[in-house]
Design an enzyme around this catalytic site. Structure first.
Site, PDB file in Angstrom:
ATOM      1  N   LEU A  29       0.841  -1.210   0.000  1.00 26.39           N
ATOM      2  CA  LEU A  29       0.000   0.000   0.000  1.00 26.39           C
ATOM      3  C   LEU A  29       0.869   1.250   0.000  1.00 26.39           C
ATOM      4  CD1 LEU A  29      -2.702  -1.106   2.595  1.00 26.39           C
ATOM      5  CD2 LEU A  29      -2.987  -0.910   0.125  1.00 26.39           C
ATOM      6  N   GLU A  31       5.198   2.898   0.955  1.00 27.17           N
ATOM      7  CA  GLU A  31       6.613   2.680   1.276  1.00 27.17           C
ATOM      8  C   GLU A  31       7.093   3.883   2.080  1.00 27.17           C
ATOM      9  OE1 GLU A  31       8.320   0.333  -1.287  1.00 27.17           O
ATOM     10  OE2 GLU A  31       9.953   0.117   0.154  1.00 27.17           O
ATOM     11  N   GLY A  32       7.817   3.626   3.138  1.00 25.72           N
ATOM     12  CA  GLY A  32       8.384   4.740   3.917  1.00 25.72           C
ATOM     13  C   GLY A  32       9.891   4.595   3.937  1.00 25.72           C
ATOM     14  N   VAL A  37       3.920  -0.492   4.228  1.00 22.81           N
ATOM     15  CA  VAL A  37       2.580  -0.873   4.687  1.00 22.81           C
ATOM     16  C   VAL A  37       1.995  -1.769   3.601  1.00 22.81           C
ATOM     17  CG1 VAL A  37       0.267  -0.070   5.284  1.00 22.81           C
ATOM     18  CG2 VAL A  37       2.257   1.225   6.039  1.00 22.81           C
ATOM     19  N   LYS A  56       1.943  -2.659   8.920  1.00 27.16           N
ATOM     20  CA  LYS A  56       3.173  -1.862   8.798  1.00 27.16           C
ATOM     21  C   LYS A  56       4.326  -2.695   9.332  1.00 27.16           C
ATOM     22  CE  LYS A  56       3.792   2.717   9.301  1.00 27.16           C
ATOM     23  NZ  LYS A  56       4.031   4.084   9.870  1.00 27.16           N
ATOM     24  N   ASP A 148       3.750  14.880  10.511  1.00 25.80           N
ATOM     25  CA  ASP A 148       3.712  14.490   9.093  1.00 25.80           C
ATOM     26  C   ASP A 148       2.287  14.606   8.541  1.00 25.80           C
ATOM     27  OD1 ASP A 148       4.747  11.539   7.158  1.00 25.80           O
ATOM     28  OD2 ASP A 148       4.612  13.679   6.678  1.00 25.80           O
TER      29      ASP A 148
END
Ligand SMILES: C=Cc1cc(F)c(CN2CC[C@](CC#N)(n3cc(C(N)=O)c(NC(=O)OC)n3)[C@H](F)C2)cc1O
Length: 299
Positions: A29, A31-32, A37, A56, A148
């Site tokens: 779903l 990308e960090g 996630v 996550k 954020d």
């Protein structure tokens, strides 16, 4: 009386304890920096009758302390405008813990608004803005700073309900200070950052109000990519290399430059944006006042 044979008491299982062997990855779903996630099916019966969840997880193990803090944050947040915590998956020793949240298939406002623009009225946009403020006021009441807040992190439950969906950079300011000092060098979303965050790397609750103003700008443009904050700022400060961009952004903001009123955005709404973008944190409006304003604008 003999125990009635054959009736086995159901095993006491903790619904928040997800077993890795029943988690089926479906797709990514998001990308960090340090993780991702994923959409998963939690299917303990192994017959596809399970439930869809958002999971996550981390790419590297050394970030698990951040994820553990995020888990302890979200598990204690109960508000209709905050994504629901469902549990954790914590096997194979203590290393790779995973956060299990409810899955909202409509995705974030960044996905939803452009696709559904034709049947979303401005009044509906103001309802979303109100709900984000209500979630943020609650978060602040628990002494958290989000850090954020942006349309990409607001999830759509249905056409009348949105929720703050990610707390990857949320910090607690429970102890004496009223700000959080950034330590790690995240490639931060600078165009959503207030001047004090860029200059002294200090985050106040009022810094979240600034980011809300940028998020309101995104909402009023239906998250159209041509009007995205990075594009608007870069068109104003001119293209330059990484370091210079930050310097030019700070200079422009200090000179009082702000993003212009989006097309078809009512002046009364743009006025709220500008109240979020006062240079000094103490001069900014707070979420309580914004809630009153949006309730009035919607009524
Ligand atoms: C490890 C850190 C890290 C990793 C990341 F991938 C992200 C970025 N991520 C945040 C979660 C995200 C957007 C939001 N809010 N999202 C949640 C749902 C849901 N609960 O249903 C959902 N649904 C969806 O897209 O349905 C079509 N999207 C989307 F995954 C981006 C941030 C991070 O800090």
């Amino acid at each position: 009386l003999p125990i009635i044979s054959g009736v086995i008491p159901p095993q006491e299982t903790d619904p928040a304890d997800f077993k890795k062997r029943f988690l089926r990855k479906i797709r990514k779903l998001g990308e960090g920096n340090f993780g991702m996630v994923e959409l998963c099916l939690y299917d303990p019966n192994g017959d596809q009758t399970g439930e869809l969840v958002a999971v996550k997880s981390l790419k590297t193990e050394n970030e698990s302390s951040n994820l553990r803090k995020e888990i302890n944050t979200i598990r204690n947040l109960y508000h209709e405008n905050i994504v629901k915590y469902k549990g954790i998956c914590n096997e194979e020793g203590e290393t790779n813990i995973m956060l299990i949240m409810e899955y909202l298939p409509a995705g974030s406002l960044k996905d939803y608004l452009p696709r559904n623009k034709s049947n979303i009225t401005q009044k509906r946009l103001l309802l979303y803005a109100l709900q984000i403020c209500q979630g943020m006021e609650y978060l602040g009441s628990q002494n958290y700073i989000h850090r954020d807040l942006a349309a990409r992190n607001i999830l759509v439950e249905n056409e009348s309900l949105v929720k703050i969906g990610d707390f990857g950079l949320t910090k607690s300011i429970k102890d004496d200070k009223d700000y959080y000092k950034v330590t790690e060098e995240q490639d931060s979303p600078v165009y959503w950052y207030a001047p004090e965050c860029l200059i002294s790397r200090k985050f106040y609750k009022a810094s979240d109000v600034w980011s809300f103003g940028v998020t309101l700008y995104e909402i009023m443009t239906y998250c159209h990519h041509e009007n995205s904050p990075p594009k608007v700022f870069l068109s104003m400060i001119g293209r330059s290399n990484g370091q210079m961009t930050m310097v030019r952004l700070v200079e422009a903001l200090e000179k009082g430059w702000r993003m212009p009123c989006p097309d078809s955005c009512p002046d009364m709404v743009y006025t709220q944006m500008r109240r979020c973008w006062s240079q000094a944190p103490e001069d900014r409006v707070d979420f309580e006042s914004l809630i009153k304003e949006f309730k009035f604008l919607i009524s």
